[in-house]
Scaffold this motif. Structure first.
Motif, mmCIF file in Angstrom:
data_model
loop_
_atom_site.group_PDB
_atom_site.id
_atom_site.type_symbol
_atom_site.label_atom_id
_atom_site.label_comp_id
_atom_site.label_asym_id
_atom_site.label_seq_id
_atom_site.Cartn_x
_atom_site.Cartn_y
_atom_site.Cartn_z
ATOM 1 N N VAL A 1 13.633 -2.791 11.481
ATOM 2 C CA VAL A 1 14.721 -3.379 12.287
ATOM 3 C C VAL A 1 15.280 -4.503 11.377
ATOM 4 O O VAL A 1 16.043 -5.274 11.724
ATOM 5 N N TRP A 2 14.675 -4.731 10.094
ATOM 6 C CA TRP A 2 15.122 -5.488 9.186
ATOM 7 C C TRP A 2 15.626 -4.984 7.963
ATOM 8 O O TRP A 2 15.577 -3.819 7.547
ATOM 9 N N ARG A 3 16.446 -5.677 7.142
ATOM 10 C CA ARG A 3 17.039 -5.272 5.882
ATOM 11 C C ARG A 3 16.216 -5.591 4.565
ATOM 12 O O ARG A 3 16.355 -6.953 4.422
ATOM 13 N N ALA A 4 15.663 -4.778 4.199
ATOM 14 C CA ALA A 4 14.963 -5.078 2.797
ATOM 15 C C ALA A 4 14.152 -3.764 2.497
ATOM 16 O O ALA A 4 14.312 -2.783 3.312
ATOM 17 N N ASP A 5 13.893 -3.603 1.183
ATOM 18 C CA ASP A 5 13.122 -2.462 0.913
ATOM 19 C C ASP A 5 11.753 -2.449 1.498
ATOM 20 O O ASP A 5 10.842 -3.384 1.045
ATOM 21 N N PRO A 6 11.402 -1.298 2.279
ATOM 22 C CA PRO A 6 10.332 -1.547 3.089
ATOM 23 C C PRO A 6 8.813 -1.265 2.080
ATOM 24 O O PRO A 6 7.740 -1.405 2.374
ATOM 25 N N MET A 7 9.278 -0.531 1.052
ATOM 26 C CA MET A 7 8.353 -0.385 -0.062
ATOM 27 C C MET A 7 8.000 -1.705 -0.652
ATOM 28 O O MET A 7 6.823 -1.643 -1.592
ATOM 29 N N ASN A 8 8.753 -2.690 -0.889
ATOM 30 C CA ASN A 8 8.336 -3.908 -1.585
ATOM 31 C C ASN A 8 8.046 -5.248 -0.751
ATOM 32 O O ASN A 8 8.326 -6.170 -1.215
ATOM 33 N N LEU A 9 7.459 -4.851 0.569
ATOM 34 C CA LEU A 9 7.328 -5.854 1.392
ATOM 35 C C LEU A 9 6.009 -6.397 1.104
ATOM 36 O O LEU A 9 5.098 -5.633 0.563
ATOM 37 N N PHE A 10 5.865 -7.669 1.090
ATOM 38 C CA PHE A 10 4.246 -8.098 0.976
ATOM 39 C C PHE A 10 4.013 -8.726 2.315
ATOM 40 O O PHE A 10 4.518 -9.271 3.146
ATOM 41 N N VAL A 11 2.696 -8.230 2.732
ATOM 42 C CA VAL A 11 1.932 -8.823 3.621
ATOM 43 C C VAL A 11 1.151 -10.125 3.424
ATOM 44 O O VAL A 11 0.290 -9.820 2.492
ATOM 45 N N VAL A 12 1.363 -11.261 3.718
ATOM 46 C CA VAL A 12 0.714 -12.327 3.291
ATOM 47 C C VAL A 12 -0.297 -12.932 4.522
ATOM 48 O O VAL A 12 0.369 -13.296 5.493
ATOM 49 N N VAL A 13 -1.534 -12.913 4.368
ATOM 50 C CA VAL A 13 -2.470 -13.512 5.221
ATOM 51 C C VAL A 13 -2.521 -15.048 5.012
ATOM 52 O O VAL A 13 -3.001 -15.098 4.033
ATOM 53 N N GLU A 14 -2.195 -15.658 5.996
ATOM 54 C CA GLU A 14 -2.364 -17.235 5.908
ATOM 55 C C GLU A 14 -3.409 -17.571 6.937
ATOM 56 O O GLU A 14 -3.407 -17.542 8.107
ATOM 57 N N GLY A 15 -4.571 -17.923 6.249
ATOM 58 C CA GLY A 15 -5.598 -18.311 6.973
ATOM 59 C C GLY A 15 -5.754 -19.632 7.542
ATOM 60 O O GLY A 15 -6.594 -19.890 8.384
ATOM 61 N N GLY A 16 -4.863 -20.660 6.905
ATOM 62 C CA GLY A 16 -4.929 -22.026 7.467
ATOM 63 C C GLY A 16 -4.671 -21.978 8.990
ATOM 64 O O GLY A 16 -5.534 -22.713 9.554
ATOM 65 N N ASP A 17 -3.645 -21.214 9.229
ATOM 66 C CA ASP A 17 -3.436 -21.333 10.839
ATOM 67 C C ASP A 17 -3.663 -19.904 11.383
ATOM 68 O O ASP A 17 -2.874 -19.825 12.436
ATOM 69 N N HIS A 18 -4.062 -19.061 10.625
ATOM 70 C CA HIS A 18 -4.174 -17.414 11.205
ATOM 71 C C HIS A 18 -2.977 -16.972 11.702
ATOM 72 O O HIS A 18 -2.744 -16.604 12.700
#
Ligand code: DHE
Length: 532
Positions: free
Chosen positions: A138-155
């Motif tokens: 539902v968004w416009r970007a390359d789905p293969m070059n997506l980064f999933v970033v886990v932010e532990g500070g505020d979960h």
């Protein structure tokens, strides 16, 4: 039954409090210690569970709190946790009561909390309609070059466009995600595991949680099968591995124990060995590695135990989804594979007296140790990477003790070089398209702010990048290897994008302790420069 017990406990708490409110205000230390269970029931149980196994808030069990210092626990009870629902209790509880509560949550729950298959099934929730959403982002970007970033500070988790370096979406995660999120082979779904045992299936294309289930009370990590059909969880508490289908419906749990059932074990970790169509599981307290095949055509299991080979009789257990054991001399804490998944490289952490550390190579086909790995200290093999060097393939692994990268020839299993770094580090990363391997020194109080770049051809440090006074760690590359993203690992931290050739900073996105970042393409193609 459990609800009745809770009611009785609450009633007891009300009677106790009614009897002694004034006394509790000025509670002396011993009195506060005695009152800790009641204080817990009154102030904490609604969020953390009557049995401390977690509810809306995280579990408060000794196993879950291993990494939280008691002083920090006292601070959290008194002041709360910013950006979470954990309120501070300094205005409600005396200092002695806070101390008593903090000490009490480190005590084992008696009887030990259980988490049965029925509990797992009952915990499962799904988002209505989520399973039927269209297979298109539902968004416009390359789905293969997506980064999933886990932010532990505020979960939270942020999804970052790996071309424009902009946050596409940010959502709340379970408390304390640990280990790398795992992707389905098409890159559409990602599975997260939390230390409290929750597995979350998230649709990256439709930006929604699909389903969640609690696999255990204290979990190490999860693995997703190469065909995307199975999810396996490795638990410390209870001592099990739990197998789910891709919808997170429980298939079965397998007790982590020796074949005769006499000794149970926490599970160190589970990984997917895609080329073998199997999960590989290591036990922390028993010297066994299990291979659990998800190939429906898997051979029947010959278990490796002498008594299983009675007169050459075939064992009726089918290989499919059942453990095949390799018995070792030492249990493994941390492990890694060669790119073909023929060999497992495992490390045993030193015992409390500093003795007993070792590392070994196990051949998964012949199911026995084939070499000792000459690495001293505390190798963090799970964060190792492989790359071609001088006509062979080498493994480079950070070491949690001492500032060094150990480089091992994967043909001979002999050391090639020990590369000095400014201090002990946790993670290492590279990419097929970049000449350098990047590593941190985040375990060093003086060098935690330094990333060291090692030339993969000369095996020498060639550059450093610093974030003075802050912790700088955990690198991941874009799909094409042109940019390296690193974390300023602080509550008011950032994701910093560097040009991997000029080493210049390109962009900085504010983030709350971004503990890890994962590029869809590098993960699903099993890039040799990243964790699997
Ligand atoms: Fe981790 C991955 C074990 C402490 C952050 N860590 C892993 C994995 C294992 C592991 C087995 C691989 C799981 C996977 O990806 O499926 N970690 C351990 C430990 O035994 C140790 C030393 C002690 C413990 O308490 O568990 C430990 N780990 C930590 C931390 O203190 C870290 C730095 C902060 C935190 O959030 O807990 C931490 N571990 C991570 C991260 C990964 C990880 C970010 C994923 C790395 C990756 O890039 O794939």
């Amino acid at each position: 039954m459990r609800r009745r017990a809770l009611k009785l406990l609450l009633a007891a708490a009300v009677v106790w409090i009614g009897w002694d409110v004034a006394h509790a205000q000025a509670a002396s230390e011993p009195a506060a210690a005695l009152a800790a269970p009641v204080l817990y029931t009154t102030h904490c149980a609604a969020c953390h569970g009557a049995q401390r196994t977690g509810a809306m808030g995280p579990a408060l069990l000794p196993e879950s709190l291993e990494r939280l210092r008691p002083a920090e626990a006292r601070k959290v009870i008194a002041q709360g946790r910013p950006a979470t629902q954990m309120a501070g209790f300094a205005d409600k509880l005396s200092a002695a009561e806070i101390d008593a509560l903090a000490a009490w949550v480190y005590q084992p729950v008696n009887p030990a909390p259980a988490w049965s298959e029925a509990d797992i099934r009952a915990s499962r929730e799904e988002t209505p309609g989520a399973a039927k959403l269209p297979a298109k982002p539902v968004w416009r970007a390359d789905p293969m070059n997506l980064f999933v970033v886990v932010e532990g500070g505020d979960h939270h988790v942020s999804l970052v466009d790996g071309d424009r370096f902009e946050v596409i979406h940010r959502f709340a995660s379970r408390y304390a995600l640990h280990g790398g999120p795992k992707f389905t082979p098409d890159g559409r779904y990602v599975f997260f595991g939390s230390r409290d045992g929750w597995i979350t299936k998230y649709d990256l294309w439709n930006l929604t949680v699909v389903a969640e289930v609690r696999a255990g009370l204290n979990m190490r990590n999860i693995a997703v099968s190469g065909d995307g059909r199975w999810v396996m969880a490795a638990n410390y508490l209870p001592k099990t591995v739990a197998l789910f289908d891709a919808e997170l419906k429980l298939v079965k749990t397998i007790p982590a124990q020796t074949l005769d059932g006499k000794q149970a074990s926490r599970v160190s970790a589970v990984y997917d060995a895609a080329p073998r169509h199997s999960f590989v599981v290591a036990m922390k307290d028993i010297p066994e590695v299990w291979e659990i095949s998800y190939d429906p055509k898997a051979e029947p299991i010959h278990d490796g135990y002498v008594h299983d080979y009675k007169m050459g009789e075939a064992i009726a257990t089918p290989g499919f989804l059942n453990p095949r054991r390799t018995v070792l001399d030492e249990p493994l804490d941390d492990f890694f594979f060669d790119q073909g998944y023929r060999h497992l490289l495992g490390a045993t952490r030193p015992k409390a007296d500093g003795q007993g550390a070792s590392a070994q190579v196990v051949n998964l086909d012949i199911r026995r140790k084939v070499a000792d790995l000459p690495i001293a200290g505390m190798p963090h093999l799970g964060s190792g990477i492989t790359f071609g060097w001088n006509g062979t393939t080498v493994l480079a692994s950070p070491n949690l003790k001492g500032g060094a990268i150990d480089v091992i020839d994967m043909k001979t299993w002999k050391p090639v070089k020990t590369i000095p770094t400014p201090g002990p580090g946790f993670f290492m990363r590279s990419h097929e398209a970049t000449p350098y391997a990047w590593t941190d020194s985040m375990m060093s109080p003086t060098a935690k702010d330094t990333l060291t770049l090692i030339d993969k051809a000369t095996l020498s440090p060639v550059a450093t990048i610093r974030e003075p006074g802050k912790t700088l760690a955990h690198v991941e590359f874009t799909k094409d290897g042109r940019y390296a993203l690193a974390s300023v690992w602080e509550l008011d931290g950032a994701l910093v994008v560097y040009d991997a050739r000029t080493l210049k900073e390109v962009k900085r996105l504010p983030m709350s302790k971004p503990v890890g970042k994962y590029n869809v393409w590098n993960k699903i193609t099993r890039s040799e420069g990243t964790s699997h």
